[in-house]
Every structure is written in structure tokens, then in C-alpha cells.
Design a protein around this motif. Structure first.
Motif, mmCIF file in Angstrom:
data_model
loop_
_atom_site.group_PDB
_atom_site.id
_atom_site.type_symbol
_atom_site.label_atom_id
_atom_site.label_comp_id
_atom_site.label_asym_id
_atom_site.label_seq_id
_atom_site.Cartn_x
_atom_site.Cartn_y
_atom_site.Cartn_z
ATOM 1 N N THR A 73 0.819 -1.218 0.000
ATOM 2 C CA THR A 73 0.000 0.000 0.000
ATOM 3 C C THR A 73 0.849 1.263 0.000
ATOM 4 N N VAL A 74 2.151 1.137 0.195
ATOM 5 C CA VAL A 74 3.042 2.293 0.106
ATOM 6 C C VAL A 74 3.248 2.681 -1.360
ATOM 7 N N VAL A 75 3.250 1.706 -2.238
ATOM 8 C CA VAL A 75 3.509 1.954 -3.663
ATOM 9 C C VAL A 75 2.292 2.572 -4.353
ATOM 10 N N ASP A 76 1.106 2.153 -3.980
ATOM 11 C CA ASP A 76 -0.118 2.625 -4.646
ATOM 12 C C ASP A 76 -0.252 4.148 -4.694
ATOM 13 N N PRO A 77 -0.090 4.859 -3.567
ATOM 14 C CA PRO A 77 -0.244 6.318 -3.645
ATOM 15 C C PRO A 77 0.832 6.989 -4.494
ATOM 16 N N VAL A 78 2.018 6.400 -4.539
ATOM 17 C CA VAL A 78 3.086 6.957 -5.372
ATOM 18 C C VAL A 78 2.676 6.876 -6.835
ATOM 19 N N LEU A 79 2.181 5.718 -7.245
ATOM 20 C CA LEU A 79 1.750 5.535 -8.635
ATOM 21 C C LEU A 79 0.541 6.410 -8.964
ATOM 22 N N HIS A 80 -0.420 6.485 -8.041
ATOM 23 C CA HIS A 80 -1.607 7.302 -8.288
ATOM 24 C C HIS A 80 -1.291 8.793 -8.349
ATOM 25 N N ALA A 81 -0.221 9.203 -7.699
ATOM 26 C CA ALA A 81 0.199 10.611 -7.763
ATOM 27 C C ALA A 81 0.951 10.908 -9.056
ATOM 28 N N GLY A 82 1.175 9.880 -9.876
ATOM 29 C CA GLY A 82 1.806 10.090 -11.171
ATOM 30 C C GLY A 82 3.313 9.915 -11.192
ATOM 31 N N TYR A 83 3.867 9.307 -10.157
ATOM 32 C CA TYR A 83 5.313 9.096 -10.079
ATOM 33 C C TYR A 83 5.667 7.659 -10.440
ATOM 34 N N ASP A 84 6.916 7.461 -10.843
ATOM 35 C CA ASP A 84 7.465 6.124 -11.036
ATOM 36 C C ASP A 84 8.085 5.686 -9.719
ATOM 37 N N VAL A 85 8.157 4.380 -9.506
ATOM 38 C CA VAL A 85 8.738 3.829 -8.284
ATOM 39 C C VAL A 85 10.052 3.148 -8.626
ATOM 40 N N ARG A 86 11.055 3.427 -7.811
ATOM 41 C CA ARG A 86 12.330 2.709 -7.903
ATOM 42 C C ARG A 86 12.634 2.222 -6.490
ATOM 43 N N PHE A 87 12.917 0.933 -6.378
ATOM 44 C CA PHE A 87 13.160 0.338 -5.066
ATOM 45 C C PHE A 87 14.631 0.412 -4.687
ATOM 46 N N TYR A 88 14.883 0.674 -3.396
ATOM 47 C CA TYR A 88 16.246 0.606 -2.875
ATOM 48 C C TYR A 88 16.308 -0.516 -1.845
ATOM 49 N N THR A 89 17.490 -1.057 -1.668
ATOM 50 C CA THR A 89 17.703 -2.211 -0.810
ATOM 51 C C THR A 89 17.656 -1.824 0.669
ATOM 52 N N VAL A 90 17.083 -2.721 1.454
ATOM 53 C CA VAL A 90 17.048 -2.578 2.908
ATOM 54 C C VAL A 90 17.826 -3.759 3.485
ATOM 55 N N THR A 91 18.703 -3.485 4.446
ATOM 56 C CA THR A 91 19.523 -4.549 5.036
ATOM 57 C C THR A 91 18.704 -5.415 5.975
ATOM 58 N N ARG A 92 19.329 -6.490 6.461
ATOM 59 C CA ARG A 92 18.655 -7.367 7.421
ATOM 60 C C ARG A 92 18.328 -6.627 8.712
ATOM 61 N N GLY A 93 19.056 -5.551 8.993
ATOM 62 C CA GLY A 93 18.780 -4.727 10.175
ATOM 63 C C GLY A 93 17.697 -3.694 9.942
ATOM 64 N N LEU A 94 17.044 -3.775 8.788
ATOM 65 C CA LEU A 94 15.943 -2.881 8.412
ATOM 66 C C LEU A 94 16.372 -1.429 8.279
ATOM 67 N N VAL A 95 17.576 -1.215 7.772
ATOM 68 C CA VAL A 95 18.051 0.133 7.457
ATOM 69 C C VAL A 95 18.394 0.169 5.967
#
Length: 120
Positions: A73-95
């Protein structure tokens, strides 16, 4: 290269009072904010993300960096606002993986979303 993991600032957490302070130290009454055009009240984080991106309104910077580990549900508003999504990596420590995040901060990026997993 820096050996420390990149972490978005989490301290100090803003208080309601600090958000209402005006220059000179006077505090705005909540009722004044609600009745103004400076505040948009929303009932979910999804709508807050959508409206924040709509306010940015950049024509050139149409990409938002989003953590690869997140609720869909984090991606949906980004797309609906007209933006493209690019994912970045999150470590096992959630950073965020600092090297991956820096590599993806290109001129077309208009915003980066950070998530504080489990409130940590």
C-alpha cells in the motif's frame, strides 16, 4: 567510502508543540491551522503520501525511491500521484543500504520514502 550504515534521522522526534511554533516562539492554535489552507487533514498514511507527492508536483523529477521491503500500500499512492517507483535495498537490520541508495539518487528522483519498521 564510509563504513557506517546510512540511517535517516530519528531523533529528536518532533512534538506537536514544535510543529505549531512560529518564528519568535509564539504557538499557533490548532483551530487556526485546521481552518487555514496550510493544513490538509487525512485519515491514513496512504493519503498523506499521495497528497505530499501531489504538492511536490515536480515535472522533471518523476521518480520516488521506496524501500524494497514495505507494505504494497506504500507503492499505490506513489503511482496514483503520477510518479514512477524505484526500489532501494534494505539490510537485514531494516536500514537502507547506503551504497545502493546513493547509486539510485539520480537527477530524476523527486522524493525518497523512509520507513521506520516496527517503530524502531
Amino acid at each position: 567510502m564510509c563504513s557506517q550504515a546510512f540511517r535517516p534521522p530519528s531523533e529528536p522526534a518532533p512534538s506537536i508543540r514544535s510543529l505549531l511554533l512560529q518564528p519568535g516562539g509564539t504557538c499557533v492554535r490548532y483551530a487556526e491551522l485546521v481552518d487555514s489552507n496550510r493544513v490538509t487533514l487525512v485519515y491514513s498514511g496512504r493519503y498523506a503520501i499521495y497528497h505530499a507527492l501531489r504538492v511536490l508536483g515536480s515535472r522533471e523529477r518523476r521518480t520516488v525511491l521506496v524501500p524494497a521491503f514495505q507494505c504494497p500500500t506504500v507503492v499505490d499512492p506513489v503511482l496514483h500521484a503520477g510518479y514512477d517507483v524505484r526500489f532501494y535495498t534494505v539490510t537485514r537490520g531494516l536500514v537502507p543500504d547506503a551504497e545502493d541508495l546513493r547509486a539510485k539518487l539520480t537527477p530524476d528522483v523527486g522524493a525518497v520514502l523512509f520507513i521506520r519498521y516496527f517503530g524502531f
